[in-house]
Design a protein around this motif. Structure first.
Motif, PDB file in Angstrom:
ATOM      1  N   MET A   1       0.857  -1.204   0.000  1.00  0.00           N
ATOM      2  CA  MET A   1       0.000   0.000   0.000  1.00  0.00           C
ATOM      3  C   MET A   1       0.887   1.247   0.000  1.00  0.00           C
ATOM      4  SD  MET A   1      -3.337  -0.487   0.333  1.00  0.00           S
ATOM      5  CE  MET A   1      -4.128   1.068   0.280  1.00  0.00           C
ATOM      6  N   THR A   2       0.714   2.143  -0.939  1.00  0.00           N
ATOM      7  CA  THR A   2       1.437   3.394  -0.842  1.00  0.00           C
ATOM      8  C   THR A   2       0.580   4.369  -0.050  1.00  0.00           C
ATOM      9  OG1 THR A   2       0.422   4.250  -2.814  1.00  0.00           O
ATOM     10  CG2 THR A   2       2.498   3.088  -3.087  1.00  0.00           C
ATOM     11  N   ASP A   3       1.264   5.329   0.485  1.00  0.00           N
ATOM     12  CA  ASP A   3       0.565   6.316   1.287  1.00  0.00           C
ATOM     13  C   ASP A   3       0.154   7.460   0.378  1.00  0.00           C
ATOM     14  OD1 ASP A   3       1.450   8.092   4.272  1.00  0.00           O
ATOM     15  OD2 ASP A   3      -0.240   8.232   2.929  1.00  0.00           O
TER      16      ASP A   3
ATOM     17  N   ALA B   1      -1.459  10.058   0.894  1.00  0.00           N
ATOM     18  CA  ALA B   1      -1.516  11.414   1.425  1.00  0.00           C
ATOM     19  C   ALA B   1      -0.170  12.116   1.323  1.00  0.00           C
ATOM     20  CB  ALA B   1      -1.941  11.382   2.887  1.00  0.00           C
ATOM     21  N   GLN B   2       0.867  11.362   1.042  1.00  0.00           N
ATOM     22  CA  GLN B   2       2.199  11.938   1.087  1.00  0.00           C
ATOM     23  C   GLN B   2       2.782  12.100  -0.298  1.00  0.00           C
ATOM     24  OE1 GLN B   2       4.454  12.829   3.808  1.00  0.00           O
ATOM     25  NE2 GLN B   2       2.342  13.265   4.252  1.00  0.00           N
TER      26      GLN B   2
ATOM     27  N   GLN C   1       8.606   9.910  -1.911  1.00  0.00           N
ATOM     28  CA  GLN C   1       9.836  10.034  -1.145  1.00  0.00           C
ATOM     29  C   GLN C   1      10.930  10.620  -2.024  1.00  0.00           C
ATOM     30  OE1 GLN C   1       9.993   9.225   2.112  1.00  0.00           O
ATOM     31  NE2 GLN C   1       7.816   8.928   1.867  1.00  0.00           N
TER      32      GLN C   1
ATOM     33  N   HIS D   1       6.734  19.099   3.864  1.00  0.00           N
ATOM     34  CA  HIS D   1       7.924  18.964   4.687  1.00  0.00           C
ATOM     35  C   HIS D   1       7.910  19.774   5.976  1.00  0.00           C
ATOM     36  CE1 HIS D   1       9.711  16.531   1.613  1.00  0.00           C
ATOM     37  NE2 HIS D   1       9.508  17.467   0.708  1.00  0.00           N
TER      38      HIS D   1
ATOM     39  N   ARG E   1       1.849  18.913   7.924  1.00  0.00           N
ATOM     40  CA  ARG E   1       1.424  17.659   8.521  1.00  0.00           C
ATOM     41  C   ARG E   1       0.159  17.858   9.338  1.00  0.00           C
ATOM     42  NH1 ARG E   1       3.973  13.121  10.037  1.00  0.00           N
ATOM     43  NH2 ARG E   1       4.907  13.267   7.981  1.00  0.00           N
TER      44      ARG E   1
ATOM     45  N   TYR F   1      -2.817  17.892   7.090  1.00  0.00           N
ATOM     46  CA  TYR F   1      -3.262  16.545   6.706  1.00  0.00           C
ATOM     47  C   TYR F   1      -4.016  15.870   7.851  1.00  0.00           C
ATOM     48  CZ  TYR F   1      -0.488  16.109   2.385  1.00  0.00           C
ATOM     49  OH  TYR F   1       0.014  16.240   1.129  1.00  0.00           O
ATOM     50  N   LEU F   2      -3.454  15.979   9.056  1.00  0.00           N
ATOM     51  CA  LEU F   2      -4.055  15.288  10.195  1.00  0.00           C
ATOM     52  C   LEU F   2      -5.435  15.860  10.505  1.00  0.00           C
ATOM     53  CD1 LEU F   2      -0.891  15.077  12.465  1.00  0.00           C
ATOM     54  CD2 LEU F   2      -2.026  13.159  11.353  1.00  0.00           C
TER      55      LEU F   2
ATOM     56  N   GLY G   1      -7.791  14.766   7.996  1.00  0.00           N
ATOM     57  CA  GLY G   1      -8.048  13.329   8.066  1.00  0.00           C
ATOM     58  C   GLY G   1      -8.984  12.958   9.197  1.00  0.00           C
TER      59      GLY G   1
ATOM     60  N   GLY H   1      -7.793  15.379   3.934  1.00  0.00           N
ATOM     61  CA  GLY H   1      -6.743  14.481   4.394  1.00  0.00           C
ATOM     62  C   GLY H   1      -5.872  13.863   3.328  1.00  0.00           C
ATOM     63  N   VAL H   2      -6.274  13.954   2.060  1.00  0.00           N
ATOM     64  CA  VAL H   2      -5.507  13.308   0.997  1.00  0.00           C
ATOM     65  C   VAL H   2      -5.313  14.275  -0.166  1.00  0.00           C
ATOM     66  CG1 VAL H   2      -5.483  11.442  -0.682  1.00  0.00           C
ATOM     67  CG2 VAL H   2      -6.395  11.034   1.602  1.00  0.00           C
TER      68      VAL H   2
END
Ligand SMILES: Nc1ncnc2c1ncn2[C@@H]1O[C@H](COP(=O)(O)OP(=O)(O)OP(=O)(O)O)[C@@H](O)[C@H]1O
Ligand SMILES: Nc1ncnc2c1ncn2[C@@H]1O[C@H](COP(=O)(O)OP(=O)(O)OP(=O)(O)O)[C@@H](O)[C@H]1O
Ligand SMILES: [Mg+2]
Ligand SMILES: [Mg+2]
Lengths: 271, 501, 324, 324
Positions: free
Chosen positions: D1-3, D5-6, D9, D191, D196, D199-200, D203, D270-271
């Motif tokens: 599963m990729t994330d 929301a992010q 990398q 970053h 963050r 997002y939280l 979410g 959230g996404v």
């Protein structure tokens, strides 16, 4: 009591001029005037007129959002015993007491004649249009008809650009696709001014000439100062507004007025 | 297993995969009429997945299922119900804005030509609730109910289907003992009616009390089936976790905290009208203070108030200095951590990865001038996943896809990552398997030994008595007793908790 | 606590529970009416209320359909374009000389079909309804212009025009239509299993799935209802205007959503009623009419309209907080 | 599963993970470009890409701000009106003869202030952002027209015009601005702790509250970011047009939302990422430009635009399902 005016927009200098001229004349004549703005929405215009009927105005001055679509609003007013004057945009399918407006088709022909003269009778032309507005369609039709007199002139592109921002993008993209364009006709001042910006941004100011329609101050200044803007077909909204109120006052006084009061557009090419 | 004629449900070689994840590998099960068949397995062993397959919510990837001697592969919950299967799901599946009655009889409202008879709906729901003996108002809106009451509604909803096979997936994880008793009565009656019951729970005592047969699963695979009479808790645990476990409640490491030591937290006369009154207690570093009470006693509210999430009056001192905590941020700044009881709503961002959930309450720790220190964040996440033995593919796994017990561990990890001085644990082992419970208890002990002061709210009496140094007992929003663990017996605690003293 | 997802219980306390549930916005509506009556004698007249109801009809009916969609937690931005398509289909069929009944039938069918398309894309292909209907808003708006190249099409069929112009028992037919559609939508939502399934699905999709509700079928049906309501709005609009305008209904989706949300429908689904939506639509209608009657200049109307919406929602939210 | 929301990398596999995460819409963008290059030789030229980027700038920047808002699970419909207000504030201040720097500062301040108003109403009074910004859309649109009565205001300040007309190192300044704002927004979102927290909060608002995140402060700041981005868009637009139009930015909110959603931002919060939004905006821009180049008539453009959006989201949703 008084005059109710339903104007199709308040976000265009042309209509701002009409409204200003109407207000000034109404004040000078001492007659009550109320102005409602339809914001280009026919059903809002109908609602505005219905509200005027409830209020009991004597004369309705209307610039229809749409020539045909204004029919029910005008008929409702007339059934309520209100005399109707149309301004700028004529109504179709119903007799009104008087129409005051620019001959858009003739204006379009004049624009084509000017374009032909400026380009020496030969060249490729692009058009920025607004296909859902009848007065604009008449201008474009007149322009195309007028160009027929110049067999060596060709229309290579026609795109829609309703707001100034849209017109700018349309002009840019048309120039990109047709770099040999030598003339652009904008259906209104906004379209023409945006086209002039696009021409300069593309570095084609030596090659392309732009002609507009309406002839409000900003466009006339541009014609004066900007070599790309070679001319503009000039309407006279101040005369239109004044004439509308004068006509309405006459009607309230029970006088006769002419059914058709055309205002011939001028051609403004600067100093 | 001789009496083959009683077999109602028979599964062999059932497999279920979600993309690369294998939830069930090779599952066998034989369920008989008139018997309670418990399925026992660690968190993430695949129990709920199996039940969802039986309920027609998910389709198996492979395997044979026979119900009453015929093939059984239900594609919809309706089909499952029509074939005689009733289920009480683990995760609450209620619609909060509708009434209890509307939820219980959802999709089966009494109606004529599509028009619902509101009167009959209420009557039928009320009849059902009364028959089951549940203390719930059918007119109430689900959003206004406590978690325990919602669980009861869920049970009523499941049982409103008349099934030959009745499945209960962790029905007691948010019930107190008194409500659980009602449920056990119901199960007894169903059994007497000759129904086959599949029961899932992590509470060993109730498993031994209710079950006839017990099937153990490990890693999605069938291990064995034993009869209740022929086994012991110790043996079951060994089968389940694959090793022997002598003691479920690990002993304290080091000496008990000195009562003469100054308290890290002192609460005096804390009152929140309508919820609790006059809560007063002290907590020393390294001490575990248990809070016991029946559900609705107001313990969670006290903790919410301490944590700045609920307004309350009274005096709170930390390290001898009076403080007013008006938000969670302030509470965290004072070194308080709060493992909330409702992990889905207050605990986790289910859409996000484990890593993001674990760091979420400790963001300042992973911040350098506002920028995230990604490496430190990953390291912590790895460390917590290892420490709590969370069963997951990676720290980037979406938290919502974990099993219930593993999600609970993520909530714990999130608060451990804040390195709290005072840690509030509200039902920390709800839905957690025995092996994992032991791990969590061990961690609690270790934290206490390192000097963390712990407030432990739990509705499981053995848990409170097994871990606490002192116990506070609450009922109806008031503290009834605060006493050292040694002076308390289970009977004495229950007397205070039920208000019969 | 009252159950906000449910219409008020029937019985003698109906009015009381109505006021309790819709206290905030109902109050706003009453205050608006009082202010306008005090400032203009002609506001409080049968003729003017007929006016308001006629003017609000299109938004109200579209908003009834939108309420269903929002209850599911979805959105339908294409209704404005469907309004235009409906008018054009009607005008074209009349133009072919097929007469009123076929024109009406085909128009309604067109609305349902366009809604079906939205629903299938949303439900079957699992695309977010926002983006689906942003796209179909554009597609349908393009389609409507194809037959006439952007020009309006007159529709002078006498029966068609009668819808917008005539009365029945002294009340304009348009108002009858709004009333009937209100009752139908209200009963369907509050008293049938279909309505109940809608609340369940919008309130908790997973729970609905577990209860065996065919979520996809509901979704598709509801987008069809929304398309159908928009088509009826389109018929009324083109009837009132004697013509199909290619830019009819432009940005009406926002008014429809505003009416529903003003009426207490939650955009996250599961909460809302038709009564609320009707009150929401009336607030918007009374506001527009009242400011016209007071001759408030256009730009000030925009400002006042925004402010009144803010105050109305604020009162509503506050009155709900008080009770809960 | 990729994330999802992010952002991908960092590192050598950046491109690979970019393609994996944005496979669907990235593909759509590439296909569009290929189709247009094959059908028109002039499409694939530096001059034309400069064109596209300039035209898309306003939508892209507004969409950056919108992405923040949507990530929170909120919506901001007032950005179109803020675009117009910004242009007008700039033109008025220039008109007063105060010069470029004060005009720029006051314009940006105006954008942030209008955003603040949205944010405070949403966060402090707990009103749904949809209805708040529907209301302020109307209010701000009314305000913009007050100074001139609806007429445009010329703004011929040479520095102001230079923004839209000049280049730096051979690249138009507008494109520099888009690039810088993209990087700033991306870094801020992907970053920093602020990103963050966004997002939280989007979410799970309650969980964020319990984790000590000041949800209200975040919400207010994000509406300010959205207002600020819209103001920057307004500056670019008025610079390119040499004037402030009172109807500038009309319905741009829908384009901005469409760009964000097309780019994978979930309307329930959230996404989402800035990279996705940029690709979404580019699809819309390339589409408009390419169809103009091909002289596709206006109404067909509407239809094609809608269809392409549908296909792009479909491909994206499908490629995400495939991966798991
Ligand atoms: N929809 C899904 N997508 C991906 N993985 C899933 C999904 N549902 C379940 N799983 C995985 O399948 C495995 C079994 O989960 P399941 O919920 O059946 O466990 P369980 O035995 O019920 O655990 P618990 O005791 O914690 O409730 C877990 O590893 C879980 O992460
Ligand atoms: N999610 C919720 N929504 C609405 N009300 C709730 C919710 N949770 C709890 N309550 C209310 O709060 C009161 C006490 O809650 P709760 O049952 O959590 O008490 P408690 O003492 O914390 O017990 P326990 O910790 O055993 O759950 C109850 O009256 C209940 O109605
Ligand atoms: Mg489970
Ligand atoms: Mg509790």
């Amino acid at each position: 009591e008084g005059i109710g005016a339903s104007l199709l927009t308040q976000q265009h200098p042309f209509y701002i001029e009409i409204a200003k001229a109407m207000e000034a004349e109404a004040q000078a004549q001492g007659v009550p005037l109320e102005i409602a703005i339809a914001n280009q929405d026919l059903s809002k215009q109908l609602a505005d007129v219905e509200d005027f009927i409830v209020k009991g105005v004597d004369v309705l001055v209307i610039s229809p959002v749409d020539s045909q679509g204004a029919l029910p609003a005008i008929m409702k007013a007339q059934q309520a015993g209100i005399k109707v004057i149309t301004v700028d945009v004529p109504a179709q399918g119903v007799e009104v007491t008087s129409y005051i407006g620019t001959d858009n088709y003739a204006g379009g022909v004049k624009a084509a004649e000017l374009m032909g003269a400026e380009l020496g009778g030969a060249g490729k032309v692009a058009i920025i249009d607004y296909p859902t507005v009848q007065s604009v369609v008449a201008r474009i039709d007149g322009f195309k008809k007028g160009l027929e007199a110049f067999p060596e002139m060709e229309i290579v592109a026609q795109q829609t650009g309703i707001t100034r921002a849209e017109a700018l993008a349309a002009a840019q993209n048309m120039l990109q696709a047709n770099p040999d364009v030598t003339g652009i006709f904008g259906f209104g001042d906004d379209a023409a001014l945006a086209a002039a910006v696009a021409v300069k941004a593309a570095g084609l100011q030596e090659q392309v000439k732009v002609i507009g329609f309406d002839g409000m101050e900003e466009a006339r200044n541009a014609v004066d100062s900007d070599p790309v803007m070679v001319g503009v077909i000039q309407q006279f909204p101040d005369q239109m507004g004044k004439m509308a109120v004068d006509t309405a006052v006459k009607l309230i006084a029970g006088e006769e007025v002419p059914v058709d009061q055309p205002i011939v557009p001028g051609v403004y090419t600067g100093k | 297993m001789a009496e083959n004629d009683d077999v109602i449900l028979h599964l062999t070689g059932v497999r279920k995969t979600f993309g690369p994840i294998v939830a069930l590998k090779n599952m066998n099960l034989t369920v008989r009429a008139g018997r309670v068949h418990t399925i026992l397995g660690e968190n993430g062993a695949g129990k709920s997945t199996l039940m969802k397959i039986l309920a027609g919510v998910q389709l198996p990837t492979e395997g044979e299922i026979r119900l009453g001697g015929e093939d059984y592969y239900p594609r919809t919950p309706q089909e499952a119900a029509a074939r005689g299967l009733a289920i009480v799901f683990q995760e609450l599946s209620l619609c909060n804005n509708l009434s209890v009655a509307a939820n219980i009889l959802a999709t089966r409202e009494p109606s004529r030509m599509g028009f619902i008879s509101e009167r009959k709906l209420l009557a039928r729901a009320r009849a059902l609730i009364e028959e089951l003996g549940l203390p719930v108002d059918v007119n109430a809106r689900v959003a206004d109910l406590s978690i325990a009451q919602r669980q009861l509604v869920e049970i009523a909803k499941g049982l409103s289907h008349d099934g030959r096979v009745v499945i209960f997936d962790e029905p007691t994880s948010s019930l107190s003992d008194s409500e659980a008793e009602i449920l056990f009565d119901i199960i007894g009656r169903l059994k007497a009616q000759g129904k086959a019951i599949i029961y899932i729970s992590h509470r060993m005592e109730e498993i031994m009390r209710l079950s006839d047969d017990i099937t153990v699963v490990r890693d999605g695979e069938y291990v064995t089936t034993v009869k209740k009479e022929e086994t012991t808790i110790e043996e079951l645990i060994a089968l389940m976790v694959g090793r022997r476990m002598e003691e479920i409640y690990p002993p304290r490491l080091g000496p008990a905290p000195d009562p003469a030591m100054p308290p890290v937290l002192k609460v005096e006369g804390l009152t929140r009208p309508g919820a609790f009154r006059d809560a007063s207690f002290e907590l020393r570093p390294g001490e575990i203070l248990g809070f016991f009470g029946l559900i609705g006693a107001g313990r969670s509210e006290v903790m919410g108030a301490l944590f700045g999430m609920l307004a309350a009056e009274g005096r709170v001192e930390i390290d001898g200095k009076p403080v007013t905590i008006r938000s969670a941020a302030e509470a965290i700044a004072h070194g308080i951590g709060f493992v909330t009881e409702n992990r889905k709503e207050q605990g986790l961002v289910l859409l996000h990865s484990l890593r993001q959930n674990i760091s979420m309450a400790a963001l300042p720790r992973y911040s350098a001038k506002g920028f995230l220190r990604a490496r430190a964040e990953r390291e912590t996440a790895h460390a917590e996943v290892d420490r709590l033995a969370i069963r997951t593919g990676s720290i980037e796994t979406v938290t919502g896809t974990l099993s219930g017990g593993n999600q609970q561990k993520v909530v714990l990890a999130k608060w451990l990552a804040t390195k709290p001085r005072i840690l509030i644990l509200d039902e920390p082992t709800r839905g957690v398997d025995v092996g994992a419970k032991f791990e969590i208890y061990r961690i609690i002990r270790q934290l206490a030994a390192e000097g963390t002061a712990i407030l432990l709210v739990s509705s499981e009496l053995p848990e409170v008595l097994g871990l606490s140094d002192r116990v506070v007992i609450m009922s109806e929003g008031r503290m009834r007793e605060a006493a050292a663990r040694d002076t308390l017996t289970p009977e004495r605690v229950m007397t205070f908790a039920t208000g019969q003293f | 606590m009252t159950d906000t997802a449910q219409p008020p219980q029937a019985g003698h306390s109906y009015l009381k529970s109505l006021i309790r549930q819709y206290g905030g916005i109902f109050l706003s509506l009453v205050v608006l009416c009082v202010v306008f009556s005090l400032t203009n004698d002609r506001f409080l007249s049968v003729a003017n209320f007929t006016n308001i109801l006629q003017q609000v009809a299109v938004i109200a009916i579209t908003a009834f359909g939108m309420t269903w969609v929002i209850l599911l937690g979805e959105i339908d931005l294409s209704v404005g374009s469907i309004i235009a398509v409906a008018g054009m289909v009607g005008a074209q069929v009349i133009g072919l000389g097929w007469g009123f009944a076929p024109a009406l039938t085909l128009t309604l069918a067109a609305g349902a079909l366009l809604g079906l398309f939205n629903g299938v894309l949303t439900a079957k292909l699992l695309l977010p309804s926002f983006i689906v209907t942003v796209a179909t808003m554009s597609i349908y708006r393009g389609l409507v212009s194809l037959p006439t190249g952007g020009a309006p099409e007159m529709n002078m069929d006498p029966t068609w025009i009668a819808i917008g112009a005539n009365s029945f028992l002294g009340v304009p037919i348009i108002i009858w239509i709004v009333a009937v559609l209100f009752v139908v939508n209200h009963v369907l939502l509050a008293h049938t299993t279909f309505g109940r399934k809608t609340y369940l699905t919008g309130g908790n999709r997973e729970a609905a799935l577990y209860s065996g509700i065919n979520v996809n079928a509901i979704k598709i049906k509801i987008f069809m209802i929304s398309g159908l309501m928009a088509a009826i709005s389109g018929i009324l609009l083109s009837s009132r205007l004697y013509s199909a305008q290619t830019n009819a209904g432009l940005s009406y989706e926002l008014d429809a959503i505003a009416a529903a949300v003003l009426g207490g429908t939650s955009l996250s689904g599961g909460v809302g009623t038709m009564v609320g939506t009707l009150i929401g639509a009336l607030i918007i209608g009374v506001l527009n009419n009242g400011m016209n009657m007071l001759s408030v200049p256009y730009f000030y109307q925009l400002i006042v309209k925004g402010l009144v919406i803010l105050v109305a929602v604020y009162l509503d939210v506050r009155s709900k907080q008080r009770q809960g």
